[in-house]
Design an enzyme around this catalytic site. Structure first.
Site, PDB file in Angstrom:
ATOM      1  N   HIS A   1       0.820  -1.214   0.000  1.00  7.83           N
ATOM      2  CA  HIS A   1       0.000   0.000   0.000  1.00  7.83           C
ATOM      3  C   HIS A   1       0.849   1.257   0.000  1.00  7.83           C
ATOM      4  O   HIS A   1       0.399   2.307  -0.458  1.00  7.83           O
ATOM      5  CB  HIS A   1      -0.997  -0.023   1.157  1.00  7.83           C
TER       6      HIS A   1
ATOM      7  N   ARG B   1     -10.373   4.784  -0.832  1.00 10.49           N
ATOM      8  CA  ARG B   1      -9.916   3.865   0.225  1.00 10.49           C
ATOM      9  C   ARG B   1     -10.158   4.531   1.574  1.00 10.49           C
ATOM     10  O   ARG B   1      -9.275   5.182   2.128  1.00 10.49           O
ATOM     11  CB  ARG B   1      -8.428   3.541   0.046  1.00 10.49           C
TER      12      ARG B   1
ATOM     13  N   ARG C   1     -15.269   2.884  -0.644  1.00 10.57           N
ATOM     14  CA  ARG C   1     -15.100   1.522  -0.125  1.00 10.57           C
ATOM     15  C   ARG C   1     -15.081   1.603   1.395  1.00 10.57           C
ATOM     16  O   ARG C   1     -14.351   2.408   1.968  1.00 10.57           O
ATOM     17  CB  ARG C   1     -13.789   0.929  -0.617  1.00 10.57           C
TER      18      ARG C   1
ATOM     19  N   GLU D   1     -12.103  -9.580  -4.938  1.00 16.11           N
ATOM     20  CA  GLU D   1     -10.655  -9.643  -4.731  1.00 16.11           C
ATOM     21  C   GLU D   1     -10.233 -10.946  -4.072  1.00 16.11           C
ATOM     22  O   GLU D   1      -9.082 -11.096  -3.671  1.00 16.11           O
ATOM     23  CB  GLU D   1     -10.152  -8.420  -3.964  1.00 16.11           C
TER      24      GLU D   1
ATOM     25  N   ASN E   1      -5.160  -6.421  -7.052  1.00 24.78           N
ATOM     26  CA  ASN E   1      -3.986  -6.536  -6.149  1.00 24.78           C
ATOM     27  C   ASN E   1      -4.160  -7.735  -5.223  1.00 24.78           C
ATOM     28  O   ASN E   1      -3.282  -8.579  -5.101  1.00 24.78           O
ATOM     29  CB  ASN E   1      -3.818  -5.273  -5.302  1.00 24.78           C
ATOM     30  N   ASP E   2      -5.311  -7.767  -4.569  1.00 30.37           N
ATOM     31  CA  ASP E   2      -5.549  -8.895  -3.667  1.00 30.37           C
ATOM     32  C   ASP E   2      -5.933 -10.150  -4.440  1.00 30.37           C
ATOM     33  O   ASP E   2      -5.576 -11.258  -4.038  1.00 30.37           O
ATOM     34  CB  ASP E   2      -6.639  -8.541  -2.643  1.00 30.37           C
TER      35      ASP E   2
ATOM     36  N   ARG F   1       1.617 -10.108  -1.176  1.00 33.41           N
ATOM     37  CA  ARG F   1       1.937  -8.908  -1.957  1.00 33.41           C
ATOM     38  C   ARG F   1       2.928  -7.997  -1.244  1.00 33.41           C
ATOM     39  O   ARG F   1       3.488  -7.082  -1.825  1.00 33.41           O
ATOM     40  CB  ARG F   1       0.659  -8.137  -2.334  1.00 33.41           C
TER      41      ARG F   1
ATOM     42  N   CYS G   1     -10.409  -1.943 -10.138  1.00 31.76           N
ATOM     43  CA  CYS G   1      -9.791  -0.835  -9.407  1.00 31.76           C
ATOM     44  C   CYS G   1      -8.421  -1.204  -8.849  1.00 31.76           C
ATOM     45  O   CYS G   1      -7.781  -0.399  -8.184  1.00 31.76           O
ATOM     46  CB  CYS G   1     -10.703  -0.331  -8.302  1.00 31.76           C
TER      47      CYS G   1
HETATM   48  C1  PEP Z   1      -7.121  -4.536  -4.599  1.00 27.85           C
HETATM   49  O1  PEP Z   1      -6.941  -5.443  -3.762  1.00 27.85           O
HETATM   50  O2  PEP Z   1      -6.885  -4.669  -5.813  1.00 27.85           O
HETATM   51  C2  PEP Z   1      -7.598  -3.219  -4.157  1.00 27.85           C
HETATM   52  C3  PEP Z   1      -7.940  -2.308  -5.028  1.00 27.85           C
HETATM   53  O3  PEP Z   1      -7.624  -2.988  -2.818  1.00 27.85           O
HETATM   54  P1  PEP Z   1      -6.301  -2.670  -1.967  1.00 27.85           P
HETATM   55  O4  PEP Z   1      -5.161  -2.514  -2.916  1.00 27.85           O
HETATM   56  O5  PEP Z   1      -6.567  -1.432  -1.201  1.00 27.85           O
HETATM   57  O6  PEP Z   1      -6.185  -3.875  -1.113  1.00 27.85           O
HETATM   58 MG    MG Z   2      -7.701  -5.196  -1.752  1.00 29.45          MG
END
Ligand code: PEP
Ligand code: MG
Length: 541
Positions: free
Chosen positions: A188, A295, A331, A429, A452-453, A463, A500
């Site tokens: 993050h 976020r 979110r 996710e 991402n997740d 990650r 996203c």
């Molecule tokens: C994701 O997981 O792709 C996402 C957008 O949420 P974050 O990166 O905040 O976990």
């Molecule tokens: Mg996420």
């Protein structure tokens, strides 16, 4: 001139003076303790963490810059693993029945005095090292995870690591760029660097010491290089690269106000991701068509205690108003894993990414969840707000959420507080959500795919783990297949689907996403126009 390499997490060239960030060690106070054994255990645990940390720095440094430079980390490790050092700390704890912090600090002072008084120049210099490494140990002991970083002039920040709560609080008028010794491309902190458009390089093999303070440095976030006191010729080249980047950005500005439509007439919405209301200026400057991911947890990360309903209402209302009727998807709280907040008092976990986080906490703590939902619903009168929920894995969760939403709406109604009807969506996710997306689609108004997740959980790759960066592959066919399945299931059930996660802004994927008929892509504000350019120039023929 010295050149170091790391992972460039946000493109851009930053030129300026270095400012060292040493995580502040809270004042060391001598405290009497009853339970000497648990104090000794605290010391042992902090010592182990420090050793692991130094070991990692050493290994990375050896492979990238060679043994000679890496030696310093080994020396530091030897110092705190030295029998005399450990015995001194433990003796002080036992004999004086005091806290471990005090014992470490006193040991560092005593030993550095001994080193300073030696005749040998080499040994004299070790006085600084013993203090340095003890400071590191103290930061582990005090669990000094985050704090606000003060800068009084524009600088390039250099730190061992930055946690998301520190990054989000960086003063944008002062920060030119940052480098960290640790960090991964998908954390993050890296995402924040992109959202806030700060050139940044993480995982840099550099020894941070006070001598670097104030030195001229250049960060090349495109290729992950850091130059210290660059030679004139190199500096000129980098300045030229910076100029070209700026020119490219101003060319893209010509796309402001244009629709994101391909040569064949396919329309895709390009939204922006934000972490707090201060990101709005960048969203408007880059002409995003909406906000695809707010976020909201960063409101919590910036605070020392739970943000009140009123504080949250003001933040959501500000964003909704400034977006003047464009969609704002908030979110709900996604705290946990790398986004830690002390006042939540969450237990330490073996596997925090698979742990107690996001919607799992909200569904457990109705008070917390309802406060946020009330604030969002109240703000819904001031713009076009949608809500989405993170980390969904089951239909039951979605149903529970909907029951709570009805309760919130009923309570607001009874109190005579107005609110608008809002779209309700979920993030996809987890592989579980993707695989049952046909069922989930019947319950919600939209999906937003968090790549991402989704990548992390599909590939079982943390990650956050720098060592696994090479294996963290969002292009893996398993991930892309899941995205495709989700898109089909959404459309078959008459709802829209967006992406996203960071992959949304990857221009090598734009064609694939257009072919999958993804309806919306939400990216860092600074990436909106480059993505629009890609869309406008795309033709399927
Ligand atoms: C994701 O997981 O792709 C996402 C957008 O949420 P974050 O990166 O905040 O976990
Ligand atoms: Mg996420």
């Amino acid at each position: 001139m010295q050149v170091f390499t790391g992972i460039g997490v946000n493109g851009g060239i930053a030129i300026g003076q270095f400012s060292m960030y040493q995580r502040k060690v809270t004042e060391i106070v001598r405290k009497s303790v009853e339970d000497v054994d648990s104090e000794l255990t605290r010391f042992q645990e902090a010592l182990e963490k420090t050793v692991v940390h130094l070991r990692k720095l050493y290994e990375k440094a050896v492979s990238e810059v060679g043994e000679a430079t890496a030696m310093i980390f080994e020396v530091h490790q030897m110092m705190i693993e030295d029998r005399e050092y450990i015995a001194s700390v433990e003796n002080i704890i036992r004999a004086e029945k005091v806290n471990a912090e005090y014992a470490v600090d006193l040991t560092a002072i005593n030993l550095s005095n001994i080193f300073s008084s030696m005749d040998n120049e080499y040994m004299k210099e070790r006085a600084v090292d013993i203090k340095d490494v003890s400071k590191k140990l103290l930061s582990f002991l005090q669990d000094n995870a985050s704090e606000e970083i003060k800068m009084n002039k524009p600088v390039i920040l250099a730190a061992d690591d930055l946690v998301p709560s520190e990054t989000v609080q960086l003063d944008r008028t002062m920060i030119l760029g940052f480098i960290t010794q640790q960090g991964s491309a998908n954390s993050h902190t890296a995402i924040l660097a992109r959202t806030m458009d700060i050139p940044a390089v993480v995982g840099v093999n550099i020894e941070l010491n006070s001598e670097l303070e104030g030195k001229l440095a250049v960060i090349d976030g495109f290729d992950g290089r850091v130059y210290i006191e660059p030679e004139q010729e190199v500096l000129m080249k980098l300045m030229k690269k910076q100029l070209q980047d700026n020119e490219r950005k101003s060319l893209l500005k010509q796309l402001k106000g244009k629709e994101s439509i391909t040569k064949d007439g396919q329309v895709i919405k390009i939204y922006a991701n934000i972490g707090n209301s201060e990101d709005i200026d960048s969203v408007l400057n880059n002409d995003a068509e909406g906000i695809g991911l707010f976020r909201s947890e960063f409101l919590y990360l910036k605070n020392d205690t739970y943000p009140t309903e009123e504080e949250q209402f003001v933040a959501y209302r500000t964003v909704a108003e400034k977006m003047s009727g464009k969609k704002v998807i908030i979110r709900t709280l996604d705290i946990g894993a790398d986004k830690k907040v002390d006042y939540f008092n969450l237990d330490k976990e073996e596997n925090p990414a698979l742990g107690y986080r996001a919607i799992r906490i909200c569904l457990d703590r109705n008070d917390l969840f309802k406060t946020q939902l009330r604030a969002i619903y109240r703000a819904s009168m001031y713009g076009k707000i949608s809500i989405m929920f993170p980390m969904i894995i089951s239909l039951e969760e979605v149903r529970k959420i909907k029951v709570i939403i009805e309760e919130v709406k009923k309570e607001l109604g009874e109190e005579g507080i107005s609110f608008a009807e809002v779209e309700l969506g979920i993030m996809i996710e987890t592989p579980a959500a993707a695989l049952i997306s046909d069922i989930l689609a019947k319950e919600v108004d939209f999906f937003s795919i968090g790549t991402n997740d989704l990548t992390q959980y599909t590939l079982a790759i943390d990650r956050q783990n720098q060592k696994l960066d090479k294996l963290y592959d969002p292009y893996h066919p398993a991930v892309l297949r899941l995205i495709d399945v989700v898109a089909h299931n959404a459309h078959d059930n008459g709802i829209w689907v967006g992406i996203c996660g960071e992959l949304a802004g990857d221009l090598t994927m734009t064609e694939t996403f257009l072919q999958m008929e993804i309806d919306e892509l939400s990216v860092a504000p600074s990436k909106v126009l480059a993505l629009r350019n890609e869309v406008i120039n795309f033709s399927s023929k």
